[in-house]
Write an enzyme that holds these catalytic residues in place. Structure first.
Site, PDB file in Angstrom:
ATOM      1  N   ASP A  10     -55.304   4.035  34.123  1.00 44.50           N
ATOM      2  CA  ASP A  10     -55.030   2.839  33.318  1.00 44.50           C
ATOM      3  C   ASP A  10     -56.361   1.792  33.304  1.00 44.50           C
ATOM      4  OD1 ASP A  10     -53.419   1.120  31.650  1.00 44.50           O
ATOM      5  OD2 ASP A  10     -53.184  -0.161  33.436  1.00 44.50           O
ATOM      6  N   ASP A  12     -56.478  -1.965  31.693  1.00 45.23           N
ATOM      7  CA  ASP A  12     -55.910  -3.449  32.100  1.00 45.23           C
ATOM      8  C   ASP A  12     -55.061  -3.702  33.269  1.00 45.23           C
ATOM      9  OD1 ASP A  12     -56.959  -5.338  29.826  1.00 45.23           O
ATOM     10  OD2 ASP A  12     -55.773  -3.993  28.395  1.00 45.23           O
TER      11      ASP A  12
END
Length: 216
Positions: A10, A12
């Site tokens: 991922d 953020d």
């Protein structure tokens, strides 16, 4: 036995802790109006679609009168830029990426955020070159917790989901990776460490040991 071939990160909150400072910047704006922003409401948008919870609509409802959204967006972004300016990648990120490269693994990135948000951050951190495949908001119809982003990356590599690990920091992201059928490891940040993650495994091993464990 499945052998790990791919790791997918991922962005953020996992690679750079943007999420914590996004929340803090919203909190600062809310406090100018003597309103508190509950994390339990805000967390609906963490790692998923930003429209899952609209802070500005919530603020307007709390105040009971119309707000100037554009003005508040600019103010909120100014506060965010001040908070994030000295924040680099999270501790251990470069070690994970280098370990994956050294082990010959393919490296992907799957983010619900827009491309024009993810790429400038990666460029600022000098991390773009690590990734063989980057998929963002624009590449799918449904972002996390839908598995489409992860399935898109797996399809690019031509790899079975059981041959891949996802690293996530949020419940929305973890649900997406699990729904894609991937091994899922949680690395919560300051903001998400108090959120509910069901029964997902937290990262407790060094990267190489983790790979060895999953391959055994």
């Amino acid at each position: 036995m499945y052998v790990i071939e791919v790791v997918i990160f991922d962005f953020d909150g996992l690679i750079r802790d943007t999420e914590t400072f996004e929340f803090f910047s919203f909190q600062e704006v809310f406090r100018l109006h003597d309103i508190e922003l509950p994390l339990e409401l805000y967390s609906k948008r963490i790692g998923g679609h930003m429209n899952a919870f609209d802070p500005y609509s919530y603020l307007q409802d709390c105040i009971g009168r119309p707000i100037n959204r554009e003005e508040l967006r600019m103010l909120r972004r100014q506060k965010y830029d001040m908070l994030i300016q000295n924040e680099k990648e999270r501790p251990g990120v470069v070690n994970y990426l280098n370990s994956a490269k050294n082990l010959g693994l393919k490296i992907g990135l799957a983010s619900s955020a827009p491309y024009d948000w993810v790429m400038p951050n990666l460029e600022e951190l000098n991390l773009v070159g690590y990734f063989d495949c980057i998929r963002t908001h624009e590449d799918v119809k449904n972002v996390k917790p839908d598995p489409e982003l992860y399935l898109n990356v797996l399809d690019y590599f031509g790899v079975n989901s059981q041959n891949a690990i996802a690293f996530e920091d949020s419940p929305n992201g973890a649900k997406a990776a699990r729904a894609a059928g991937m091994h899922t490891v949680i690395v919560p940040n300051e903001l998400t460490k108090g959120l509910f993650f069901d029964d997902y495994s937290m990262l407790e091993l060094e990267f190489e040991r983790l790979i060895q464990t999953l391959n055994s």
